[in-house]
Motif scaffolding. Structure first.
Motif, PDB file in Angstrom:
ATOM      1  N   GLN A 147       0.851  -1.181   0.000  1.00 20.06           N
ATOM      2  CA  GLN A 147       0.000   0.000   0.000  1.00 20.06           C
ATOM      3  C   GLN A 147       0.890   1.235   0.000  1.00 20.06           C
ATOM      4  OE1 GLN A 147      -2.527  -0.353   3.433  1.00 20.06           O
ATOM      5  NE2 GLN A 147      -3.731  -2.018   2.568  1.00 20.06           N
ATOM      6  N   VAL A 148       0.424   2.278  -0.670  1.00 15.69           N
ATOM      7  CA  VAL A 148       1.175   3.534  -0.752  1.00 15.69           C
ATOM      8  C   VAL A 148       0.286   4.670  -0.267  1.00 15.69           C
ATOM      9  CG1 VAL A 148       2.745   2.811  -2.576  1.00 15.69           C
ATOM     10  CG2 VAL A 148       0.518   3.748  -3.190  1.00 15.69           C
ATOM     11  N   SER A 149       0.876   5.611   0.474  1.00 14.16           N
ATOM     12  CA  SER A 149       0.093   6.709   1.065  1.00 14.16           C
ATOM     13  C   SER A 149      -0.068   7.855   0.062  1.00 14.16           C
ATOM     14  CB  SER A 149       0.778   7.200   2.346  1.00 14.16           C
ATOM     15  OG  SER A 149       0.860   6.167   3.292  1.00 14.16           O
ATOM     16  N   ARG A 150      -0.795   7.583  -1.002  1.00 13.85           N
ATOM     17  CA  ARG A 150      -1.058   8.585  -2.037  1.00 13.85           C
ATOM     18  C   ARG A 150      -2.190   8.086  -2.917  1.00 13.85           C
ATOM     19  NH1 ARG A 150       0.680   6.376  -6.661  1.00 13.85           N
ATOM     20  NH2 ARG A 150       2.522   5.033  -6.680  1.00 13.85           N
ATOM     21  N   ASN A 151      -2.648   8.960  -3.799  1.00  7.52           N
ATOM     22  CA  ASN A 151      -3.666   8.563  -4.768  1.00  7.52           C
ATOM     23  C   ASN A 151      -3.114   7.517  -5.732  1.00  7.52           C
ATOM     24  OD1 ASN A 151      -5.042  10.679  -3.567  1.00  7.52           O
ATOM     25  ND2 ASN A 151      -4.814  12.069  -5.310  1.00  7.52           N
ATOM     26  N   CYS A 152      -3.986   6.669  -6.229  1.00  7.71           N
ATOM     27  CA  CYS A 152      -3.608   5.704  -7.257  1.00  7.71           C
ATOM     28  C   CYS A 152      -4.551   5.834  -8.450  1.00  7.71           C
ATOM     29  CB  CYS A 152      -3.679   4.272  -6.731  1.00  7.71           C
ATOM     30  SG  CYS A 152      -2.371   3.821  -5.562  1.00  7.71           S
ATOM     31  N   LEU A 153      -3.977   5.896  -9.621  1.00  7.78           N
ATOM     32  CA  LEU A 153      -4.745   5.901 -10.862  1.00  7.78           C
ATOM     33  C   LEU A 153      -4.431   4.595 -11.584  1.00  7.78           C
ATOM     34  CD1 LEU A 153      -6.561   7.214 -12.968  1.00  7.78           C
ATOM     35  CD2 LEU A 153      -4.558   8.445 -13.843  1.00  7.78           C
ATOM     36  N   GLN A 154      -5.301   3.617 -11.403  1.00  7.41           N
ATOM     37  CA  GLN A 154      -5.050   2.261 -11.892  1.00  7.41           C
ATOM     38  C   GLN A 154      -5.586   2.111 -13.315  1.00  7.41           C
ATOM     39  OE1 GLN A 154      -3.265   0.356 -10.017  1.00  7.41           O
ATOM     40  NE2 GLN A 154      -3.765   0.598  -7.844  1.00  7.41           N
ATOM     41  N   ARG A 155      -4.647   2.101 -14.267  1.00  7.04           N
ATOM     42  CA  ARG A 155      -5.030   1.933 -15.678  1.00  7.04           C
ATOM     43  C   ARG A 155      -5.326   0.469 -15.964  1.00  7.04           C
ATOM     44  NH1 ARG A 155      -0.335   2.875 -19.710  1.00  7.04           N
ATOM     45  NH2 ARG A 155       0.062   0.719 -19.099  1.00  7.04           N
ATOM     46  N   ASN A 156      -6.461   0.237 -16.584  1.00  5.11           N
ATOM     47  CA  ASN A 156      -6.857  -1.112 -16.984  1.00  5.11           C
ATOM     48  C   ASN A 156      -6.078  -1.494 -18.237  1.00  5.11           C
ATOM     49  OD1 ASN A 156      -8.224  -3.449 -17.857  1.00  5.11           O
ATOM     50  ND2 ASN A 156     -10.203  -2.679 -17.165  1.00  5.11           N
ATOM     51  N   ASN A 157      -5.251  -2.543 -18.122  1.00 10.55           N
ATOM     52  CA  ASN A 157      -4.407  -2.949 -19.242  1.00 10.55           C
ATOM     53  C   ASN A 157      -5.116  -3.835 -20.258  1.00 10.55           C
ATOM     54  OD1 ASN A 157      -2.104  -1.556 -18.268  1.00 10.55           O
ATOM     55  ND2 ASN A 157      -1.688  -3.230 -16.846  1.00 10.55           N
ATOM     56  N   GLY A 158      -6.404  -4.089 -20.023  1.00  8.51           N
ATOM     57  CA  GLY A 158      -7.175  -4.864 -20.985  1.00  8.51           C
ATOM     58  C   GLY A 158      -7.991  -5.950 -20.337  1.00  8.51           C
ATOM     59  N   SER A 159      -9.323  -5.807 -20.393  1.00  8.15           N
ATOM     60  CA  SER A 159     -10.260  -6.800 -19.867  1.00  8.15           C
ATOM     61  C   SER A 159     -10.024  -7.127 -18.397  1.00  8.15           C
ATOM     62  CB  SER A 159     -10.209  -8.088 -20.704  1.00  8.15           C
ATOM     63  OG  SER A 159     -10.596  -7.817 -22.039  1.00  8.15           O
ATOM     64  N   GLY A 160      -9.490  -6.177 -17.641  1.00  5.63           N
ATOM     65  CA  GLY A 160      -9.316  -6.361 -16.212  1.00  5.63           C
ATOM     66  C   GLY A 160      -8.284  -7.388 -15.816  1.00  5.63           C
ATOM     67  N   VAL A 161      -7.428  -7.794 -16.759  1.00  4.38           N
ATOM     68  CA  VAL A 161      -6.411  -8.804 -16.441  1.00  4.38           C
ATOM     69  C   VAL A 161      -5.373  -8.248 -15.491  1.00  4.38           C
ATOM     70  CG1 VAL A 161      -4.603 -10.276 -17.397  1.00  4.38           C
ATOM     71  CG2 VAL A 161      -6.769 -10.015 -18.610  1.00  4.38           C
ATOM     72  N   SER A 162      -4.945  -7.017 -15.717  1.00  2.00           N
ATOM     73  CA  SER A 162      -3.987  -6.365 -14.829  1.00  2.00           C
ATOM     74  C   SER A 162      -4.202  -4.864 -14.866  1.00  2.00           C
ATOM     75  CB  SER A 162      -2.541  -6.697 -15.236  1.00  2.00           C
ATOM     76  OG  SER A 162      -2.228  -6.120 -16.497  1.00  2.00           O
ATOM     77  N   PHE A 163      -3.722  -4.193 -13.813  1.00  3.53           N
ATOM     78  CA  PHE A 163      -3.849  -2.747 -13.704  1.00  3.53           C
ATOM     79  C   PHE A 163      -2.482  -2.153 -13.368  1.00  3.53           C
ATOM     80  CE2 PHE A 163      -8.051  -4.385 -13.057  1.00  3.53           C
ATOM     81  CZ  PHE A 163      -8.910  -3.438 -13.575  1.00  3.53           C
ATOM     82  N   SER A 164      -2.178  -0.999 -13.948  1.00  2.77           N
ATOM     83  CA  SER A 164      -0.912  -0.317 -13.701  1.00  2.77           C
ATOM     84  C   SER A 164      -1.194   1.057 -13.106  1.00  2.77           C
ATOM     85  CB  SER A 164      -0.108  -0.156 -15.001  1.00  2.77           C
ATOM     86  OG  SER A 164       0.232  -1.412 -15.550  1.00  2.77           O
ATOM     87  N   ASP A 165      -0.547   1.363 -11.978  1.00  5.68           N
ATOM     88  CA  ASP A 165      -0.759   2.644 -11.310  1.00  5.68           C
ATOM     89  C   ASP A 165      -0.026   3.750 -12.070  1.00  5.68           C
ATOM     90  OD1 ASP A 165      -1.205   4.718  -9.587  1.00  5.68           O
ATOM     91  OD2 ASP A 165       0.119   3.963  -8.011  1.00  5.68           O
ATOM     92  N   MET A 166      -0.794   4.716 -12.594  1.00  9.15           N
ATOM     93  CA  MET A 166      -0.242   5.807 -13.396  1.00  9.15           C
ATOM     94  C   MET A 166      -0.288   7.147 -12.675  1.00  9.15           C
ATOM     95  SD  MET A 166       0.487   4.217 -16.237  1.00  9.15           S
ATOM     96  CE  MET A 166       0.586   5.476 -17.512  1.00  9.15           C
TER      97      MET A 166
END
Length: 277
Positions: A147-166
């Protein structure tokens, strides 16, 4: 793991609409696979078809120690909590969240807001992170994720398989004591911008203030479990902050336009998320 236990006065609840048959909503949390323990401080909830299978999934943002929950809809009245399989980390103090396709790629993305101050002075006196030994124990012994003490913008990399924090790359990671985000195309340019309500009347986690309270406790013998000393309350630093507006630049980044769009002058604290029409 305690998250699988049941708490009668805490935890999440899932109610099925049985108005037509029985005239009421029915609590089907257990049979639906929804966690009901006292670990979950669910401060934000969003529903969307994250994996594009035609069934709505659920994302719950949990404050404090517990992971956020990502429930995949199994299409048969049950859900499977699958956050660890799809997210690498979460906001630590997850407050509100929103789901929308911010980069127009047809995939629903997730934003969660935390309490990281954007200015250097407040940041240096902000107490949020915990002892590394405790943090590592939570990861290895108790099954928590990073966990990180900041906002997270989780980009969906396709069909919910994985997410990348941008969030860091997109410049939306720090909006102070935040409550609720909202994706919407505020300037009608075809791209979704981001609004974040933020601020609190007083800042109890200021480290200088924490030290002051400790000194007061020793010197005056104050019992803070019963009645707060007025001098101590008055010494708590202000926590007001303006709401944030971020314009989508269409290049995987956002620009803080709070000043240009007028919210930088709204000094105070805003907690209510606008209604999305």
């Amino acid at each position: 793991m305690r998250r699988h236990s049941y708490d009668t006065i805490a935890g999440d609840r899932f109610y099925r609409n049985d108005i037509n048959s029985s005239g009421k909503f029915t609590d089907v949390s257990k049979e639906s696979g929804i966690y009901q323990s006292n670990l979950g401080y669910g401060l934000g909830l969003a529903v969307a078809d994250m994996n594009n299978d035609g069934w709505d999934d659920i994302y719950i943002g949990n404050d404090f120690h517990e992971n956020d929950y990502y429930y995949i809809n199994n299409g048969n009245g049950t859900f499977s909590e699958s956050g660890a399989k799809h997210f690498r980390h979460y906001s630590r103090f997850s407050m509100g969240n929103d789901i929308n396709d911010y980069n127009n790629d047809g995939q629903p993305d997730v934003v969660t807001v935390d309490m990281l101050p954007p200015d250097e002075k407040t940041l240096k006196t902000y107490g949020s992170d915990e002892n590394p030994d405790i943090y590592n124990m939570k990861l290895t012994v108790n099954g928590y994720q990073h966990q990180v003490s900041r906002n997270c913008l989780q980009r969906n990399n396709g069909s919910g398989v994985s997410f990348s924090d941008m969030a860091l790359r997109c410049h939306v990671s720090a909006t102070d004591w935040s409550w609720a985000p909202l994706f919407a195309d505020f300037d009608n340019d075809g791209r979704k911008d981001l609004f974040v309500s933020s601020g609190i009347p007083k800042r109890p986690v200021d480290m200088d203030y924490v030290r002051f309270v400790s000194d007061q406790t020793v010197k005056k013998g104050l019992d803070f479990t019963d009645k707060y000393d007025q001098e101590t309350i008055d010494a708590m630093p202000e926590g007001s902050c303006h709401p944030f507006f971020f314009k989508n630049n269409n290049d995987y980044s956002f620009s803080d336009v709070s000043n240009d769009w007028g919210t930088s002058k709204m000094k105070g604290f805003t907690m209510v998320q606008p209604i999305q029409i």
